[in-house]
Enzyme design. Structure first.
Site, PDB file in Angstrom:
ATOM      1  N   GLU A 123      14.943  40.114 -22.941  1.00 37.10           N
ATOM      2  CA  GLU A 123      14.422  41.310 -23.462  1.00 37.10           C
ATOM      3  C   GLU A 123      13.037  41.525 -23.346  1.00 37.10           C
ATOM      4  O   GLU A 123      12.127  40.543 -23.199  1.00 37.10           O
ATOM      5  CB  GLU A 123      14.322  40.859 -25.287  1.00 37.10           C
ATOM      6  CG  GLU A 123      13.824  41.785 -25.985  1.00 37.10           C
ATOM      7  CD  GLU A 123      13.405  41.304 -27.563  1.00 37.10           C
ATOM      8  OE1 GLU A 123      14.169  40.276 -27.628  1.00 37.10           O
ATOM      9  OE2 GLU A 123      12.892  42.061 -28.420  1.00 37.10           O
ATOM     10  N   ASP A 145      14.022  37.393 -28.142  1.00 33.05           N
ATOM     11  CA  ASP A 145      13.186  36.935 -28.986  1.00 33.05           C
ATOM     12  C   ASP A 145      13.903  36.305 -30.400  1.00 33.05           C
ATOM     13  O   ASP A 145      15.021  36.755 -30.490  1.00 33.05           O
ATOM     14  CB  ASP A 145      12.130  37.695 -29.710  1.00 33.05           C
ATOM     15  CG  ASP A 145      11.179  38.079 -28.497  1.00 33.05           C
ATOM     16  OD1 ASP A 145      10.824  37.356 -27.774  1.00 33.05           O
ATOM     17  OD2 ASP A 145      10.443  39.081 -28.789  1.00 33.05           O
ATOM     18  N   ASP A 181      13.757  36.739 -33.340  1.00 33.75           N
ATOM     19  CA  ASP A 181      13.681  37.443 -34.494  1.00 33.75           C
ATOM     20  C   ASP A 181      14.740  38.275 -34.622  1.00 33.75           C
ATOM     21  O   ASP A 181      15.809  38.418 -33.862  1.00 33.75           O
ATOM     22  CB  ASP A 181      12.475  38.179 -34.334  1.00 33.75           C
ATOM     23  CG  ASP A 181      12.270  39.105 -33.282  1.00 33.75           C
ATOM     24  OD1 ASP A 181      13.249  39.452 -32.640  1.00 33.75           O
ATOM     25  OD2 ASP A 181      11.316  39.445 -33.192  1.00 33.75           O
ATOM     26  N   ASP A 237      14.913  41.710 -34.293  1.00 34.34           N
ATOM     27  CA  ASP A 237      15.215  42.555 -33.088  1.00 34.34           C
ATOM     28  C   ASP A 237      15.980  41.957 -32.088  1.00 34.34           C
ATOM     29  O   ASP A 237      17.003  42.488 -31.619  1.00 34.34           O
ATOM     30  CB  ASP A 237      13.778  43.109 -32.632  1.00 34.34           C
ATOM     31  CG  ASP A 237      13.123  44.281 -33.408  1.00 34.34           C
ATOM     32  OD1 ASP A 237      14.027  44.957 -34.188  1.00 34.34           O
ATOM     33  OD2 ASP A 237      12.271  44.668 -33.298  1.00 34.34           O
TER      34      ASP A 237
END
Ligand code: 28F
Length: 655
Positions: free
Chosen positions: A433, A506, A508, A510
């Site tokens: 990402e 990541d 998280d 997203d």
């Protein structure tokens, strides 16, 4: 023990032939439950639930309840006959004690006609006892309430069998707590248990499966489907576009009992076939699946031919009639005629199941096609479309071969950082990402075997778009070229340039969303990658706990809160905590040791073990409810974690 208890029972208590102690189970737990990770942990529950299901299957009791408790224990109960509590003639101890504290290998353990026992299952409640801190059984039988309790993996008879009182009820209630010395996690996953019970409820039309999770609330859910497999199909297809009603056939006329349900959807060219024998999933298929496939192809071809619906009189190939098809085949076969094959004994070998299924399905489906003209036309239109695409794709491939272009000539993204090795099986593709994390990953990688492909932004959601549209998307086109094995029905897993595809985002929401979008892409266009266990999600740590006074430099990476608590204790006074919000906050060294280095990283292997979780995962994660998404990720994302790091520690250390 009173005389009364001794003499009540009529079954042959000497059915159990070979008795062994439970020590072996603790020495080699994986031999009995497959693994000591989350999957193995849940096996303990399935062992007990299976016994309750067997009772229900044979007509005793129609309610099975599971309750997850706050202290990490779990209760399973049924309303069957109750485990026999009389004294065993030969062994001179209560039968229930014998059943729970010995491995009953070799002997015929029960006299049920259609037992769900198969493969790993059915090795019995004694295995669960052997791997539990405590194991408590209460039996309602013959007007009495009996109780017995074991501790320490069945090694201690904490409470010998006693009568607690009188009752008019009948059934078995078992509560146990898995031993944390055995398992890498003892956290029961609500969704995993829920899906298992729901799956059972779809298969056992007349049994209520109830589930309560006291860690969350006192609410109880009840799974009960009087339309069984038809409702199962609808559940699986809930986010697809069906082109017909669910078709359902059932045959109880011989002792091989058959249920088949199917539905075609327009927006999917993959097929989903689930098959079961005696309520146990046959993951590797077998004779019943083959019989079904042969009959399906023949029935559609014969009908289309007769009604002049074929193009140029060209009959369909097997794959042409199964695109977009969801089907479930459930058989019951008497135990004496069960044969299993394959690596995991999950493939039905019983030959007569082949002709039983194909004869029954051919006749029923042909009749159905004749009676439902519109249905017949709709699905044959779909088959013609698949046939056309197949022929076109074959042509393109041939043209490509003739023009001597090979896949190596496909343009590769200049963003891709290739691996040096040409040993494709050993190569790993990291899909990363963001460009900045991509930069770190390039520095942290093993040049020989690791390739890096940075992704810009979120990949396209391919859930409900056409293949043409997908191909126009630059990022996904790049991905297809990078993997180099085609896509869709022409995807050839053996030409993949990578043995592992690792999604690194990541930690998280997203990141989770990107994972899901990519997995959705792989699921739709490169499913064999997932089926072969080649798709992974990297798990970067959430924290680094460290001390950096001059005297001692110590640091521990943590992946969850309990590891964090442990690390704080270990490092002691003056510890500092860094919380990683994204991959970009890690320097290449840190990224390497925590997330990329084969020896120290953690990966989640993506598998579709659980038929109910796939579609749900996609619908929840693709949806707009970010809260639900976060909750789902928290509950599920570390399930099936391949604990490379932890297992190694365990192997060299404790055990
Ligand atoms: C919550 C888990 O384990 N239920 C069970 C029974 C009932 C019988 C049984 C079980 C008989 C000969 C061993 C009763 N009466 N739920 C459960 N319910 N086991 S486990 O029998 C065990 C065998 O040797 C049962 C008559 N026959 C069988």
């Amino acid at each position: 023990m009173s005389e009364e208890i001794k003499n009540k029972h009529t079954y042959d208590e000497n059915d159990i032939v070979v008795l062994e102690g439970l020590e072996g189970v603790r020495v080699r737990p994986a031999m009995y439950i497959g693994s000591t990770n989350s999957t193995g942990l849940h096996h303990l529950v399935w062992e007990i639930v299976d016994n309750a299901v067997d009772e229900a299957l044979n007509g005793y009791g129609n309610k099975i309840s599971v309750c997850i408790h706050k202290d990490g224990s779990i209760t399973v109960s049924d309303e069957g006959r109750g485990i026999p509590c009389g004294i065993h003639k030969k062994e001179k101890i209560p039968t229930i004690q014998l059943i729970l504290s010995t491995l009953h290998s070799g002997g015929k353990f029960n006299d049920n006609a259609y037992s769900s026992s198969a493969g790993l299952h059915g090795v019995g409640s004694s295995v669960t006892n052997a791997l539990s801190e405590f194991f408590d059984a209460t039996v309602y039988r013959d007007g009495k309430i009996y109780n017995i309790r074991f501790e320490d993996g069945g090694r201690k008879l904490a409470k010998p069998l006693t009568i607690l009182g009188n009752t008019t009820k009948h059934g078995t209630v078992i509560t146990f707590k898995p031993d944390p010395r055995i398992f890498s996690t003892t956290d029961f996953k609500y969704d995993v248990i829920k899906n298992h019970l729901q799956e059972s409820a779809f298969l056992l039309q007349n049994v209520h499966f109830k589930l309560k999770d006291e860690r969350i609330s006192n609410e109880e859910v009840d799974f009960y489907y009087k339309d069984g497999l038809s409702e199962y199909i609808k559940n699986i297809n809930q986010n697809k576009k069906p082109i017909s009603d669910v078709v359902y056939f059932e045959d109880n006329s011989s002792d091989i009992k058959i249920k088949i349900a199917l539905q075609y959807c327009s927006d999917d060219y993959n097929e989903t076939i689930l098959s079961y024998v005696n309520n146990v999933r046959t993951r590797e298929g077998g004779t019943h699946e083959s019989g079904f496939k042969v009959a399906l192809t023949k029935a559609i071809n014969d009908y289309a031919e007769e009604n002049k619906l074929l193009k140029n009189k060209q009959r369909f190939e097997a794959n042409d009639v199964r695109q977009g098809l969801t089907s479930i085949i459930a058989l019951k076969i008497p135990e004496s005629r069960l044969e299993f094959e394959g690596q995991t004994k999950a493939k039905l070998g019983t030959q007569e199941a082949m002709s039983a299924v194909s004869n029954f399905f051919y006749t029923s489906f042909t009749h159905y096609l004749q009676e439902n003209k519109q249905f017949a036309v709709d699905i044959i239109t779909k088959c013609l479309e698949s046939q056309r695409e197949r022929i076109a794709a074959r042509k393109t491939k041939e043209e490509l071969r003739n023009s001597k272009k090979s896949k190596n000539d496909l343009p590769l993204s200049n963003k891709l950082c290739q691996a040096q090795s040409k040993d494709y099986k050993l190569n790993e593709l990291f899909i990363v990402e963001g460009d900045s994390a991509g930069g770190s990953a390039k520095l942290a990688r093993d040049h020989m075997y690791q390739a890096i492909l940075p992704l810009r932004g979120k990949p396209l959601n391919v859930d409900s778009i056409s293949t043409e549209k997908m191909l126009k998307n630059e990022e996904l086109g790049t991905l297809i070229n990078t993997i180099g094995a085609g896509y869709g029905q022409n995807f050839d897993v053996n030409s993949s340039r990578y043995g592992k595809i690792i999604i690194m985002t990541d930690a998280d929401t997203d990141g989770a969303h990107i994972q899901t979008l990519l997995l959705t892409f792989f699921y739709h266009y490169m499913r064999p990658l997932i089926m072969n266990g080649m798709v992974y999600v990297a798990v970067p740590p959430l924290y680094r706990v460290y001390k950096d006074d001059n005297k001692n430099k110590q640091q521990i990476y943590c992946w969850n809160n309990s590891e964090l608590a442990e690390a704080k204790k270990k490092i002691g006074a003056g510890y500092k905590v860094a919380r990683y919000k994204g991959l970009g906050e890690m320097n290449p060294d840190q990224l390497k040791s925590t997330t990329m280095n084969k020896k120290t990283r953690q990966l989640i292997r993506i598998s579709i073990e659980d038929p109910l979780s796939v579609e749900r995962r996609i619908s929840v994660l693709m949806g707009n409810d970010s809260n639900e998404r976060r909750k789902w990720v928290e509950e599920n994302v570390d399930f099936n974690k391949v604990d490379t790091f932890k297992d190694e520690v365990k192997l060299n250390g404790k055990k």
